[in-house]
Design a protein around this motif. Structure first.
Motif, mmCIF file in Angstrom:
data_model
loop_
_atom_site.group_PDB
_atom_site.id
_atom_site.type_symbol
_atom_site.label_atom_id
_atom_site.label_comp_id
_atom_site.label_asym_id
_atom_site.label_seq_id
_atom_site.Cartn_x
_atom_site.Cartn_y
_atom_site.Cartn_z
ATOM 1 N N TYR A 23 0.798 -1.343 0.192
ATOM 2 C CA TYR A 23 -0.127 0.089 0.104
ATOM 3 C C TYR A 23 0.778 1.308 -0.204
ATOM 4 O O TYR A 23 0.392 2.338 -0.700
ATOM 5 C CB TYR A 23 -0.883 0.057 1.093
ATOM 6 N N ILE A 24 1.897 1.084 0.465
ATOM 7 C CA ILE A 24 3.031 2.562 0.389
ATOM 8 C C ILE A 24 3.646 2.564 -0.725
ATOM 9 O O ILE A 24 3.543 3.865 -1.151
ATOM 10 C CB ILE A 24 4.123 2.191 1.602
ATOM 11 N N ALA A 25 3.775 1.569 -1.257
ATOM 12 C CA ALA A 25 4.162 1.631 -2.953
ATOM 13 C C ALA A 25 2.976 2.297 -3.722
ATOM 14 O O ALA A 25 3.282 3.117 -4.618
ATOM 15 C CB ALA A 25 4.729 0.119 -3.514
ATOM 16 N N ILE A 26 2.062 1.796 -3.669
ATOM 17 C CA ILE A 26 0.707 2.197 -4.320
ATOM 18 C C ILE A 26 0.676 3.773 -4.078
ATOM 19 O O ILE A 26 0.425 4.455 -5.182
ATOM 20 C CB ILE A 26 -0.581 1.598 -4.100
ATOM 21 N N LEU A 27 0.571 4.241 -2.787
ATOM 22 C CA LEU A 27 0.701 5.478 -2.535
ATOM 23 C C LEU A 27 1.619 6.443 -3.212
ATOM 24 O O LEU A 27 1.441 7.311 -3.685
ATOM 25 C CB LEU A 27 0.730 5.878 -0.975
ATOM 26 N N GLY A 28 2.898 5.900 -3.298
ATOM 27 C CA GLY A 28 4.116 6.684 -3.868
ATOM 28 C C GLY A 28 3.901 6.790 -5.279
ATOM 29 O O GLY A 28 3.956 7.699 -5.881
ATOM 30 N N LEU A 29 3.445 5.609 -5.961
ATOM 31 C CA LEU A 29 2.871 5.623 -7.531
ATOM 32 C C LEU A 29 1.965 6.863 -7.827
ATOM 33 O O LEU A 29 2.234 7.350 -8.614
ATOM 34 C CB LEU A 29 2.577 4.297 -8.042
ATOM 35 N N ALA A 32 3.380 10.255 -7.340
ATOM 36 C CA ALA A 32 4.289 10.673 -8.342
ATOM 37 C C ALA A 32 3.405 11.084 -9.623
ATOM 38 O O ALA A 32 3.932 12.201 -10.081
ATOM 39 C CB ALA A 32 5.063 9.197 -8.580
ATOM 40 N N ALA A 33 2.365 10.291 -9.777
ATOM 41 C CA ALA A 33 1.705 10.675 -10.956
ATOM 42 C C ALA A 33 1.063 12.155 -10.835
ATOM 43 O O ALA A 33 1.061 13.049 -11.704
ATOM 44 C CB ALA A 33 0.562 9.593 -11.154
ATOM 45 N N VAL A 34 0.568 12.304 -9.713
ATOM 46 C CA VAL A 34 -0.393 13.565 -9.319
ATOM 47 C C VAL A 34 0.849 14.827 -9.199
ATOM 48 O O VAL A 34 0.931 15.716 -9.773
ATOM 49 C CB VAL A 34 -1.012 13.400 -7.910
ATOM 50 N N ALA A 35 2.146 14.455 -8.533
ATOM 51 C CA ALA A 35 3.032 15.609 -8.806
ATOM 52 C C ALA A 35 3.738 15.784 -10.109
ATOM 53 O O ALA A 35 3.856 17.138 -10.189
ATOM 54 C CB ALA A 35 4.397 15.167 -7.945
ATOM 55 N N ALA A 36 3.695 14.777 -10.976
ATOM 56 C CA ALA A 36 4.263 15.064 -12.304
ATOM 57 C C ALA A 36 3.351 16.104 -13.089
ATOM 58 O O ALA A 36 3.612 17.015 -13.733
ATOM 59 C CB ALA A 36 4.457 13.942 -13.028
ATOM 60 N N ALA A 50 8.615 24.981 -10.197
ATOM 61 C CA ALA A 50 7.131 24.339 -9.692
ATOM 62 C C ALA A 50 7.272 22.844 -9.997
ATOM 63 O O ALA A 50 6.802 22.024 -8.883
ATOM 64 C CB ALA A 50 6.063 24.262 -10.823
ATOM 65 N N TYR A 51 8.330 22.117 -10.564
ATOM 66 C CA TYR A 51 8.648 20.881 -10.634
ATOM 67 C C TYR A 51 8.985 20.289 -9.522
ATOM 68 O O TYR A 51 8.765 19.358 -8.686
ATOM 69 C CB TYR A 51 9.441 20.197 -11.854
ATOM 70 N N LEU A 52 10.085 21.285 -8.878
ATOM 71 C CA LEU A 52 10.748 20.691 -7.571
ATOM 72 C C LEU A 52 9.659 20.976 -6.444
ATOM 73 O O LEU A 52 9.815 20.126 -5.543
ATOM 74 C CB LEU A 52 12.196 21.800 -7.155
ATOM 75 N N ALA A 53 9.065 22.008 -6.404
ATOM 76 C CA ALA A 53 8.006 22.279 -5.243
ATOM 77 C C ALA A 53 7.008 21.012 -5.257
ATOM 78 O O ALA A 53 6.514 20.253 -4.135
ATOM 79 C CB ALA A 53 7.349 23.498 -5.685
ATOM 80 N N SER A 54 6.621 20.495 -6.462
ATOM 81 C CA SER A 54 5.719 19.581 -6.543
ATOM 82 C C SER A 54 6.351 18.157 -5.988
ATOM 83 O O SER A 54 5.696 17.234 -5.266
ATOM 84 C CB SER A 54 5.130 18.995 -8.061
ATOM 85 N N ALA A 55 7.543 17.931 -6.593
ATOM 86 C CA ALA A 55 8.151 16.808 -5.896
ATOM 87 C C ALA A 55 8.273 16.754 -4.534
ATOM 88 O O ALA A 55 8.318 15.679 -3.967
ATOM 89 C CB ALA A 55 9.470 16.779 -6.656
ATOM 90 N N ILE A 56 8.814 17.821 -4.084
ATOM 91 C CA ILE A 56 8.954 18.079 -2.339
ATOM 92 C C ILE A 56 7.788 17.661 -1.661
ATOM 93 O O ILE A 56 7.701 17.012 -0.479
ATOM 94 C CB ILE A 56 9.583 19.382 -2.044
ATOM 95 N N SER A 57 6.665 18.338 -2.241
ATOM 96 C CA SER A 57 5.339 18.023 -1.366
ATOM 97 C C SER A 57 4.716 16.774 -1.425
ATOM 98 O O SER A 57 4.459 16.046 -0.632
ATOM 99 C CB SER A 57 4.197 18.879 -1.950
ATOM 100 N N ALA A 58 4.904 15.980 -2.766
ATOM 101 C CA ALA A 58 4.808 14.644 -2.913
ATOM 102 C C ALA A 58 5.560 13.757 -1.935
ATOM 103 O O ALA A 58 4.923 12.842 -1.323
ATOM 104 C CB ALA A 58 4.942 14.169 -4.562
ATOM 105 N N LEU A 59 6.855 13.981 -1.808
ATOM 106 C CA LEU A 59 7.894 13.342 -1.088
ATOM 107 C C LEU A 59 7.187 13.367 0.329
ATOM 108 O O LEU A 59 7.340 12.547 1.162
ATOM 109 C CB LEU A 59 9.316 13.578 -1.142
ATOM 110 N N MET A 60 6.822 14.671 0.921
ATOM 111 C CA MET A 60 6.443 14.925 2.174
ATOM 112 C C MET A 60 5.377 14.177 2.688
ATOM 113 O O MET A 60 5.076 13.737 3.512
ATOM 114 C CB MET A 60 6.275 16.443 2.399
ATOM 115 N N ILE A 61 4.373 14.372 1.656
ATOM 116 C CA ILE A 61 2.845 13.604 2.036
ATOM 117 C C ILE A 61 3.088 11.907 1.859
ATOM 118 O O ILE A 61 2.575 11.341 2.746
ATOM 119 C CB ILE A 61 1.939 14.151 0.805
ATOM 120 N N TRP A 62 4.174 11.597 0.964
ATOM 121 C CA TRP A 62 4.397 9.987 0.870
ATOM 122 C C TRP A 62 5.143 9.624 2.215
ATOM 123 O O TRP A 62 4.619 8.439 2.697
ATOM 124 C CB TRP A 62 5.245 9.718 -0.116
#
Length: 105
Positions: A23-29, A32-36, A50-62
């Motif tokens: 489930y953690i892997a599914i959340l990460g995928l 990642a799609a939403v951040a992209a 904005a790419y970096l901001a999206s990646a950092i926020s996705a990593l934080m939420i993940w």
């Protein structure tokens, strides 16, 4: 020691961790799609940062989501899972709130 022996308890714990990892892997995928997509949309207006901001926020939420899922998966009883779910909600909300408070200065 329970009826099944000590090894059975370890096996059940491993299955719980593997299920949580799935489930953690599914959340990460998903994140990642939403951040992209959000990075592409936001980059039109705000540039390449904005790419970096999206990646950092996705990593934080993940990271907080993964921690929450792992806490729930490791809870031994149904009552403990309820408490773990509540703790998970607290963890998931605390980090974004701290980030909002920090970055709104």
């Amino acid at each position: 020691m329970n009826r099944l022996g000590a090894g059975a308890s370890d096996h059940v714990g491993n299955i719980k961790v593997l299920r949580a990892a799935k489930y953690i892997a599914i959340l990460g995928l998903f994140l990642a799609a939403v951040a992209a997509v959000s990075g592409i949309v936001a980059a039109r207006q705000y540039g390449n940062g904005a790419y970096l901001a999206s990646a950092i926020s996705a990593l934080m939420i993940w990271s907080v989501g993964a921690l929450s899922l792992l806490i729930v998966a490791l809870a031994p009883t149904p009552q403990a899972r309820v408490n773990a779910a509540l703790l998970g909600m607290l963890i998931r909300m605390a980090l974004p709130m701290v980030a909002i408070a920090y970055f709104s200065k």
